[in-house]
Write an enzyme that holds these catalytic residues in place. Structure first.
Site, PDB file in Angstrom:
ATOM      1  N   LEU A 119      -9.135  -3.312  -4.840  1.00 51.43           N
ATOM      2  CA  LEU A 119      -8.045  -2.378  -4.262  1.00 51.43           C
ATOM      3  C   LEU A 119      -6.668  -3.057  -5.000  1.00 51.43           C
ATOM      4  O   LEU A 119      -6.612  -4.000  -5.194  1.00 51.43           O
ATOM      5  CB  LEU A 119      -7.784  -2.848  -2.810  1.00 51.43           C
ATOM      6  CG  LEU A 119      -9.042  -2.491  -1.826  1.00 51.43           C
ATOM      7  CD1 LEU A 119      -8.695  -3.053  -0.540  1.00 51.43           C
ATOM      8  CD2 LEU A 119      -9.332  -1.044  -1.841  1.00 51.43           C
ATOM      9  N   ASP A 166     -13.469  -7.117  -3.695  1.00 49.03           N
ATOM     10  CA  ASP A 166     -12.201  -8.119  -3.543  1.00 49.03           C
ATOM     11  C   ASP A 166     -12.528  -9.687  -2.697  1.00 49.03           C
ATOM     12  O   ASP A 166     -11.579 -10.126  -2.386  1.00 49.03           O
ATOM     13  CB  ASP A 166     -11.146  -7.442  -2.725  1.00 49.03           C
ATOM     14  CG  ASP A 166     -10.282  -6.419  -3.351  1.00 49.03           C
ATOM     15  OD1 ASP A 166      -9.903  -6.774  -4.412  1.00 49.03           O
ATOM     16  OD2 ASP A 166     -10.175  -5.266  -3.029  1.00 49.03           O
ATOM     17  N   GLU A 175      -8.697 -16.156   0.530  1.00 51.12           N
ATOM     18  CA  GLU A 175      -7.592 -16.655   1.354  1.00 51.12           C
ATOM     19  C   GLU A 175      -7.275 -15.555   2.331  1.00 51.12           C
ATOM     20  O   GLU A 175      -7.086 -15.945   3.716  1.00 51.12           O
ATOM     21  CB  GLU A 175      -6.239 -16.549   0.589  1.00 51.12           C
ATOM     22  CG  GLU A 175      -4.927 -16.995   1.236  1.00 51.12           C
ATOM     23  CD  GLU A 175      -3.808 -16.938   0.590  1.00 51.12           C
ATOM     24  OE1 GLU A 175      -3.174 -18.149   0.579  1.00 51.12           O
ATOM     25  OE2 GLU A 175      -3.376 -15.969  -0.216  1.00 51.12           O
ATOM     26  N   ASP A 176      -7.587 -14.096   2.129  1.00 52.88           N
ATOM     27  CA  ASP A 176      -7.399 -13.152   3.156  1.00 52.88           C
ATOM     28  C   ASP A 176      -8.347 -13.271   4.395  1.00 52.88           C
ATOM     29  O   ASP A 176      -8.059 -12.448   5.344  1.00 52.88           O
ATOM     30  CB  ASP A 176      -7.487 -11.894   2.415  1.00 52.88           C
ATOM     31  CG  ASP A 176      -6.464 -11.664   1.417  1.00 52.88           C
ATOM     32  OD1 ASP A 176      -5.215 -12.396   1.697  1.00 52.88           O
ATOM     33  OD2 ASP A 176      -6.576 -11.027   0.262  1.00 52.88           O
ATOM     34  N   ARG A 181      -0.715  -5.020   5.444  1.00 54.70           N
ATOM     35  CA  ARG A 181      -2.059  -5.228   5.923  1.00 54.70           C
ATOM     36  C   ARG A 181      -2.019  -5.902   7.471  1.00 54.70           C
ATOM     37  O   ARG A 181      -3.204  -5.897   8.162  1.00 54.70           O
ATOM     38  CB  ARG A 181      -2.855  -6.113   4.970  1.00 54.70           C
ATOM     39  CG  ARG A 181      -3.130  -5.434   3.820  1.00 54.70           C
ATOM     40  CD  ARG A 181      -4.349  -4.749   3.764  1.00 54.70           C
ATOM     41  NE  ARG A 181      -4.641  -4.081   2.591  1.00 54.70           N
ATOM     42  CZ  ARG A 181      -5.170  -4.998   1.458  1.00 54.70           C
ATOM     43  NH1 ARG A 181      -5.649  -6.120   1.525  1.00 54.70           N
ATOM     44  NH2 ARG A 181      -5.360  -4.122   0.138  1.00 54.70           N
ATOM     45  N   HIS A 223       1.166  -8.372   0.243  1.00 59.91           N
ATOM     46  CA  HIS A 223       0.980  -9.608   1.456  1.00 59.91           C
ATOM     47  C   HIS A 223       2.464 -10.479   1.231  1.00 59.91           C
ATOM     48  O   HIS A 223       3.294 -10.560   0.365  1.00 59.91           O
ATOM     49  CB  HIS A 223       0.160 -10.443   1.005  1.00 59.91           C
ATOM     50  CG  HIS A 223      -1.413  -9.964   1.377  1.00 59.91           C
ATOM     51  ND1 HIS A 223      -2.264 -10.095   0.546  1.00 59.91           N
ATOM     52  CD2 HIS A 223      -1.994  -9.408   2.366  1.00 59.91           C
ATOM     53  CE1 HIS A 223      -3.446  -9.598   0.990  1.00 59.91           C
ATOM     54  NE2 HIS A 223      -2.990  -8.987   2.115  1.00 59.91           N
ATOM     55  N   CYS A 266      -4.608 -16.865  -3.397  1.00 63.07           N
ATOM     56  CA  CYS A 266      -5.548 -16.031  -2.930  1.00 63.07           C
ATOM     57  C   CYS A 266      -6.796 -16.153  -3.042  1.00 63.07           C
ATOM     58  O   CYS A 266      -7.836 -16.062  -2.407  1.00 63.07           O
ATOM     59  CB  CYS A 266      -5.645 -14.493  -3.352  1.00 63.07           C
ATOM     60  SG  CYS A 266      -3.661 -13.858  -3.782  1.00 63.07           S
TER      61      CYS A 266
HETATM   62  C1  LIG Z   1      -1.394 -13.415  -1.337  1.00 64.44           C
HETATM   63  N1  LIG Z   1      -2.131 -12.374  -1.745  1.00 64.44           N
HETATM   64  C2  LIG Z   1      -1.670 -11.368  -2.892  1.00 64.44           C
HETATM   65  C3  LIG Z   1      -3.696 -12.268  -1.357  1.00 64.44           C
HETATM   66  N2  LIG Z   1      -4.062 -13.347  -0.594  1.00 64.44           N
HETATM   67  N3  LIG Z   1      -4.620 -11.586  -1.756  1.00 64.44           N
HETATM   68  C4  LIG Z   1      -4.880 -10.421  -2.685  1.00 64.44           C
HETATM   69  C5  LIG Z   1      -5.758  -9.567  -2.144  1.00 64.44           C
HETATM   70  C6  LIG Z   1      -5.615  -8.497  -3.789  1.00 64.44           C
HETATM   71  C7  LIG Z   1      -6.851  -7.410  -3.212  1.00 64.44           C
HETATM   72  N4  LIG Z   1      -6.933  -6.552  -4.410  1.00 64.44           N
HETATM   73  C8  LIG Z   1      -6.318  -6.436  -2.387  1.00 64.44           C
HETATM   74  O1  LIG Z   1      -5.931  -5.516  -2.330  1.00 64.44           O
HETATM   75  O2  LIG Z   1      -6.707  -6.740  -1.064  1.00 64.44           O
END
Ligand SMILES: CN(C)C(=N)NCCC[C@H](N)C(=O)O
Length: 267
Positions: A19, A62, A67-68, A145, A175, A260
């Site tokens: 994404l 992704d 981390e997410d 998000r 984020h 991340c």
């Molecule tokens: C702190 N950051 C930036 C993150 N923890 N995650 C990045 C996720 C990127 C992925 N393409 C998306 O759009 O979800």
């Protein structure tokens, strides 16, 4: 360093379809990304971290941005009151539907590391990248998000453990941790044009590059950071820190950064 561990997940073969929200799409070299990911993992290991690989999730482009999938928290007060409760992992419910399948295996992996599991439930959404912990202060980005219900649920899980959860606006980047992270002394660092409200943080320092606002604290004075922020690395050296630099260009093309690519389980 003790028993510090990091959860990581190998890049999917579909990584190039990851994404993007705030940047233009450019081609991603998946082979190069795999090498960069290995160098990132090697840097963690070289700094004394044990690396725990979460099973790959090939169908999720992704998935590497592990981390997410969660927010981990340990009660900071436990030493003083003599208790030693299990740390908690709050499993995220991503604000991007297509990323939700990433959480299940990550949950199993963190539970196997001794973490108690809690969850963000509908209608809450929350991505781990929106959560910046500085001691017992937990900043949570609202606007991309992560929604208010997600923040309220996170507060419900963390405040009984002594955390102070503070919502801060995020509108210019994906984020909260795309905009700011923190140095070991708690100073929040950010690239001014992308930070909604620098005054939201108790102590704040502007850095000269976007990627300079992303550091992973490796322990002692070492900061893991991206090769794309050489001026910020210089600034951190002047402040007495030791940058450990990795090239993560292929992940940056998908709005990724050094934070991340792992979940840090600190002791
Ligand atoms: C702190 N950051 C930036 C993150 N923890 N995650 C990045 C996720 C990127 C992925 N393409 C998306 O759009 O979800």
């Amino acid at each position: 360093m003790g028993n510090d561990r990091a959860l990581v997940r190998r890049p999917s073969p579909l990584l190039a379809d990851g994404l993007i929200t705030h940047i233009e799409r450019v081609p991603v070299d998946v082979r190069l990304a795999e090498r960069q990911w290995q160098q990132y993992v090697d840097a963690l290991r070289a700094a004394g971290w044990s690396v725990v690989e979460v099973p790959e999730i090939d169908e999720c482009p992704d998935g590497v941005f592990i981390e997410d999938t969660m927010v981990v928290y340990r009660d900071q007060r436990s030493d003083s009151i003599g208790a030693n409760p299990a740390p908690v992992a709050v499993i995220a419910r991503s604000g991007a539907d297509e990323r939700r399948p990433e959480a299940a295996e990550a949950e199993r992996a963190v539970a196997a590391q001794g973490y108690r599991i809690e969850r963000i439930n509908e209608p809450g959404t929350l991505d781990g990248g929106d959560v910046l912990k500085i001691g017992s202060t937990v900043y949570v980005g609202l606007g991309g998000r992560t929604n208010q219900a997600g923040i309220d649920q996170l507060r419900g899980h963390l405040e009984p453990l002594g955390a102070n959860v503070i919502a801060v606006p995020v509108s210019k980047v994906l984020h909260l941790k795309s905009a700011v992270t923190a140095l070991p002394d708690g100073t929040v660092i950010g690239y001014e044009p992308l930070v909604d409200d620098p005054a939201a943080f108790k102590s704040y320092l502007a850095v000269p590059e976007e990627a300079g606002s992303h550091v992973v604290l490796l322990g002692e004075d070492r900061l893991l950071m991206a090769a794309s922020a050489p001026k910020s690395a210089e600034l951190f050296c002047e402040l007495g820190y030791t940058p450990v630099v990795v090239d993560i260009s292929e992940f940056e093309k998908l709005e990724g950064c050094v934070t991340c690519l792992s979940v840090r389980l600190r002791t």
